[in-house]
Design a protein around this motif. Structure first.
Motif, PDB file in Angstrom:
ATOM      1  N   UNK A 191       0.811  -1.201   0.000  1.00 18.20           N
ATOM      2  CA  UNK A 191       0.000   0.000   0.000  1.00 18.20           C
ATOM      3  C   UNK A 191       0.852   1.261   0.000  1.00 18.20           C
ATOM      4  N   UNK A 192       2.049   1.213   0.502  1.00 15.96           N
ATOM      5  CA  UNK A 192       2.895   2.392   0.631  1.00 15.96           C
ATOM      6  C   UNK A 192       4.017   2.381  -0.404  1.00 15.96           C
ATOM      7  N   UNK A 193       3.628   2.275  -1.651  1.00 12.43           N
ATOM      8  CA  UNK A 193       4.585   2.337  -2.746  1.00 12.43           C
ATOM      9  C   UNK A 193       4.875   3.808  -3.041  1.00 12.43           C
ATOM     10  N   UNK A 194       5.937   4.099  -3.787  1.00 13.79           N
ATOM     11  CA  UNK A 194       6.210   5.491  -4.160  1.00 13.79           C
ATOM     12  C   UNK A 194       5.045   6.145  -4.914  1.00 13.79           C
ATOM     13  N   UNK A 195       4.359   5.386  -5.749  1.00 17.43           N
ATOM     14  CA  UNK A 195       3.223   5.931  -6.488  1.00 17.43           C
ATOM     15  C   UNK A 195       2.095   6.296  -5.526  1.00 17.43           C
ATOM     16  N   UNK A 196       1.822   5.410  -4.562  1.00 18.00           N
ATOM     17  CA  UNK A 196       0.788   5.695  -3.568  1.00 18.00           C
ATOM     18  C   UNK A 196       1.151   6.938  -2.765  1.00 18.00           C
ATOM     19  N   UNK A 197       2.402   7.026  -2.358  1.00 18.42           N
ATOM     20  CA  UNK A 197       2.840   8.184  -1.574  1.00 18.42           C
ATOM     21  C   UNK A 197       2.658   9.462  -2.386  1.00 18.42           C
TER      22      UNK A 197
END
Length: 112
Positions: free
Chosen positions: A28-34
């Motif tokens: 859930x905390x991928x660079x894209x999500x961030x």
């Protein structure tokens, strides 16, 4: 936050579904999500700043600072009923602004 990673293990899970929950938390905390989360935060911040001052004050005091109606009324020097109506109107304006922003075309594409 030193115990933040205590539940994340590289070993095989012993319980049913335990590994899936950890995997979901990590994915859930991928660079894209961030980046998406940061963009949403900036849009909300900009929308709040664009509110008329009396509505912005009520939204900031009650929603962001989590003050009670009584505390917000005391700080702003107006009756509780005024705070409630300003908060109601401020929320409606904010939702409308965010809905417009959500439907607007994105300026920057993440795909290369």
């Amino acid at each position: 936050m030193s115990g933040c990673h205590a539940n994340l293990s590289l070993e095989e899970p012993n319980g049913a579904g335990g590994g899936r929950a950890n995997e979901a938390a990590i994915n859930r905390f991928t660079p894209v999500h961030w980046a998406e989360q940061q963009e949403r935060s900036e849009r909300v911040r900009a929308a709040v700043l664009e509110l008329p001052s009396e509505f912005r004050e009520a939204v900031v005091l009650c929603e962001l600072e989590e003050l009670s109606y009584e505390e917000a009324a005391r700080l702003s020097g107006c009756p509780i009923g005024t705070i409630r109506s300003r908060l109601h109107r401020g929320r409606a304006l904010l939702l409308a602004k965010l809905e417009i922003l959500r439907d607007a075309p994105r300026r920057v594409s993440a795909a290369r």
